[in-house]
Motif scaffolding. Sequence first.
Motif, PDB file in Angstrom:
ATOM      1  N   ASN A 199       0.816  -1.219   0.000  1.00 37.31           N
ATOM      2  CA  ASN A 199       0.000   0.000   0.000  1.00 37.31           C
ATOM      3  C   ASN A 199       0.848   1.267   0.000  1.00 37.31           C
ATOM      4  OD1 ASN A 199      -3.015  -0.698   0.320  1.00 37.31           O
ATOM      5  ND2 ASN A 199      -2.013  -2.082   1.761  1.00 37.31           N
ATOM      6  N   SER A 200       2.113   1.147  -0.377  1.00 38.36           N
ATOM      7  CA  SER A 200       3.012   2.300  -0.346  1.00 38.36           C
ATOM      8  C   SER A 200       2.466   3.442  -1.201  1.00 38.36           C
ATOM      9  CB  SER A 200       4.398   1.903  -0.856  1.00 38.36           C
ATOM     10  OG  SER A 200       5.229   3.035  -0.981  1.00 38.36           O
ATOM     11  N   CYS A 201       2.564   4.668  -0.665  1.00 39.68           N
ATOM     12  CA  CYS A 201       2.153   5.831  -1.446  1.00 39.68           C
ATOM     13  C   CYS A 201       3.262   6.311  -2.361  1.00 39.68           C
ATOM     14  CB  CYS A 201       1.714   6.965  -0.519  1.00 39.68           C
ATOM     15  SG  CYS A 201       3.006   7.574   0.565  1.00 39.68           S
ATOM     16  N   ALA A 202       4.474   5.745  -2.230  1.00 46.92           N
ATOM     17  CA  ALA A 202       5.570   6.079  -3.134  1.00 46.92           C
ATOM     18  C   ALA A 202       5.432   5.244  -4.399  1.00 46.92           C
ATOM     19  CB  ALA A 202       6.913   5.818  -2.469  1.00 46.92           C
ATOM     20  N   PRO A 203       5.368   5.857  -5.576  1.00 45.33           N
ATOM     21  CA  PRO A 203       5.194   5.078  -6.808  1.00 45.33           C
ATOM     22  C   PRO A 203       6.451   4.281  -7.138  1.00 45.33           C
ATOM     23  CG  PRO A 203       5.632   7.369  -7.338  1.00 45.33           C
ATOM     24  CD  PRO A 203       5.471   7.308  -5.837  1.00 45.33           C
TER      25      PRO A 203
END
Length: 229
Positions: A199-203
């Motif tokens: 679920n990382s918000c870093a692409p």
Amino acid sequence: MDQHDPDPRTTDLGFARVDVDRAARTGDPEVVYGAGKTPAQVVAILSALHAEHPDRAVLATRLSDEAMAEVVASLPEAVIDEAARAVTLGPLPEPSGMVAVVSAGTSDGPVAAEAALTVRVYGAAVDRIEDVGVAGLHRLLGVRDRLAAADCLVVVAGMEGALPSVVGGLTGVPLVAVPTSVGYGASFGGLAALLAMLNSCAPGVTVVNIDNGYGAGVFAARVARRTAR
């Protein structure tokens, strides 16, 4: 080929049909997954693979204490990596490209060591960056130049699994995240870290399974090798 003819791409040891054609198909070395195998089976498979490919290293991972002791006794030329619980037999390739293996804390060390050894066996160089977890962000900021210099990153973390998101926000280098089973009860044996990384918000953060340093090392080495071309 007649269905009764032996397959020339495998070696039949009785208890296993060993793949000896991996290098021709993928460019990658031969590997033995040691968990669940007896020490004698590990030695037999390592020996068979080394006989087919004496010019390059064979890797065996996830070895028990008994299996490592048997390898030392039967194959004295093998190199033991106690931290990774793995062994190599045969010469390591000349490295092409660079992978930085980044670990959050000392407790993540065994998984990071497995990733680092895999990277070397699979043909890339390794820069180990240790103990840079999010509890002390100044440590991570102090190595940004080393992160940017790599062709691929392997980021290993347990607990809440936040480190890959932070690293992914600091650099555009390809990144594979490895959740570890390190943590207290609510970490659920690494599941919390796995879900956080997914679920990382870093692409651009790619994730492998819990404690899968080997899989991450293979991915990163392939990226680094192709980048170096």
